[in-house]
Design an enzyme around this catalytic site. Structure first.
Site, PDB file in Angstrom:
ATOM      1  N   PHE A 261       0.834  -1.269  -0.145  1.00 53.06           N
ATOM      2  CA  PHE A 261       0.062  -0.185  -0.024  1.00 53.06           C
ATOM      3  C   PHE A 261       0.998   1.060  -0.058  1.00 53.06           C
ATOM      4  O   PHE A 261       1.854   1.336   0.960  1.00 53.06           O
ATOM      5  CB  PHE A 261      -0.935  -0.043   1.209  1.00 53.06           C
ATOM      6  N   GLU A 262       0.757   2.025  -0.900  1.00 54.94           N
ATOM      7  CA  GLU A 262       1.444   3.295  -0.893  1.00 54.94           C
ATOM      8  C   GLU A 262       0.848   4.347  -2.171  1.00 54.94           C
ATOM      9  O   GLU A 262       0.179   3.882  -2.930  1.00 54.94           O
ATOM     10  CB  GLU A 262       2.906   3.223  -1.469  1.00 54.94           C
ATOM     11  N   ILE A 263       0.725   5.551  -1.654  1.00 56.20           N
ATOM     12  CA  ILE A 263       0.165   6.497  -2.544  1.00 56.20           C
ATOM     13  C   ILE A 263       1.238   7.596  -2.529  1.00 56.20           C
ATOM     14  O   ILE A 263       1.969   7.906  -1.609  1.00 56.20           O
ATOM     15  CB  ILE A 263      -0.998   7.396  -1.670  1.00 56.20           C
TER      16      ILE A 263
END
Length: 382
Positions: A250-252
């Protein structure tokens, strides 16, 4: 009336209704998957749709190194209300770089498997790590976007995300966002930190607070510290990487940072070392060391309000008191777990996951501790 309600919720520090009419960022959701992962990918996209994207409808780009199965395209297109694209990666993006001895690299992967390293022996895994580390951001299909949100198959969300993370990050000057921070298996990346630290020194990059949070000083007195530099995962001064890194499932992120000259120069330098194949350098480690080297803590955000699971790791926040929007037509009648004093979640339902997170908080504490007074964690509805 709806606008007044949103302003009131913000004033009270409570979750707000999804603002479906608000301006969007130039952003995209990205998932790499194989045709054989159709069901796991579909479950992930359906969870993402239910908890976020049915309101914000950011486009989704699916990436594969093989031609797409029509059943995959049909199932995943039906799983979301958003625009979908199905891209086949080129061999130059998802493959060996020029100059790498492929036979030697494959032999190294066999040895890694004998050592029982995670994902060892899987050639595609090594290609994926290299791709996400540096090639990903410059794909033609992604060039028109500034922001990306990475998802993987076998992912589920636990909470309603009623705000737009891209908008909030842009507004606050954030560059990178994550949910979990964990230990790296340091035996699988024995030379990565030394090469990174040497690169940092050669480029004259000063040590940021985040960099210091990832480094444990040598236990020896200063005149003797360099004596430990020959040990694994240490720089020339003998200081060691503690292994803490952001979990990149999960990364933005702001792709302008990853496309930028500083990051790309770092990636190119590491790519020439061959560690994506002769060791098991992962994109999570590369991203984390680059973020620590090049960004200030105020540019990094921990999404502690987002309930998320991938594989066997998860975090699930407690629900905010009075913040579950029970009359919301947008959220409907979905159930939620009890509200808790100090909770920050919205409609979180952890499905039997009794702990708020199942991974030790040591790395999370290390990587969020450097925040300065002007960069404290924010609640998205404030």
């Amino acid at each position: 009336m709806a606008s007044l309600l949103r302003r009131t919720k913000r004033a009270l520090g409570l979750p707000r209704e999804p603002d479906v009419d608000a301006p969007r960022e130039d952003a995209v959701v990205v998932m790499m998957a194989r045709n054989s992962e159709r069901q796991a990918a579909q479950r992930a996209i359906e969870s993402f749709e239910r908890h976020f994207n049915r309101w914000f409808q950011y486009p989704i780009v699916f990436l594969n190194h093989e031609p797409w199965d029509k059943r995959f395209i049909r199932a995943l297109s039906r799983a979301t209300s958003a625009e979908t694209h199905f891209e086949v990666m080129s061999e130059s993006d998802f493959g060996y770089p020029d100059g790498v001895d492929r036979d030697a690299a494959r032999a190294s992967m066999v040895r890694q498997k004998q050592l029982d390293w995670p994902h060892a022996g899987k050639e595609g895994y090594h290609h994926m790590c290299r791709f996400y580390s540096g090639k990903f951001y410059n794909m033609d299909i992604l060039k028109k976007y500034k922001w990306y949100w990475r998802l993987d198959p076998d992912t589920e969300f636990f909470c309603s995300i009623t705000y737009d993370p891209f908008v909030e990050m842009a507004k606050r000057g954030h560059v990178y966002g994550f949910t979990m921070a964990i230990w790296e298996v340091l035996s699988t990346v024995p030379s990565l930190f030394r090469h990174t630290a040497d690169y940092k020194d050669a480029a004259g990059i000063p040590s940021s607070p985040l960099w210091k949070a990832m480094v444990d000083p040598s236990p020896l007195p200063y005149p003797l510290r360099s004596l430990t530099s020959l040990l694994g995962n240490r720089d020339r001064h003998g200081d060691a990487w503690n292994g803490c890194h952001y979990w990149s499932n999960f990364e933005i992120g702001d792709m302008d940072f990853f496309r930028g000259s500083q990051y790309q120069a770092y990636f190119d330098a590491m790519d020439r070392r061959g560690g994506f194949y002769f060791e098991r350098w992962g994109d999570a480690a590369i991203h984390s060391l680059a973020v620590a080297m090049l960004l200030h803590p105020s540019q990094v955000h921990h999404f502690d309000d987002i309930g998320y699971r991938h594989d066997e790791l998860w975090q699930c926040p407690a629900n905010a008191l009075g913040g579950q929007l029970p009359e919301s037509e947008a959220l409907g009648k979905r159930p939620w777990q009890p509200e808790v004093e100090g909770g920050i979640g919205c409609r979180c339902e952890c499905k039997g996951y009794k702990e708020r997170r199942n991974h030790p908080a040591v790395c999370l504490n290390k990587l969020t501790a450097p925040n300065t007074p002007g960069s404290q964690p924010w609640l998205p509805w404030t």
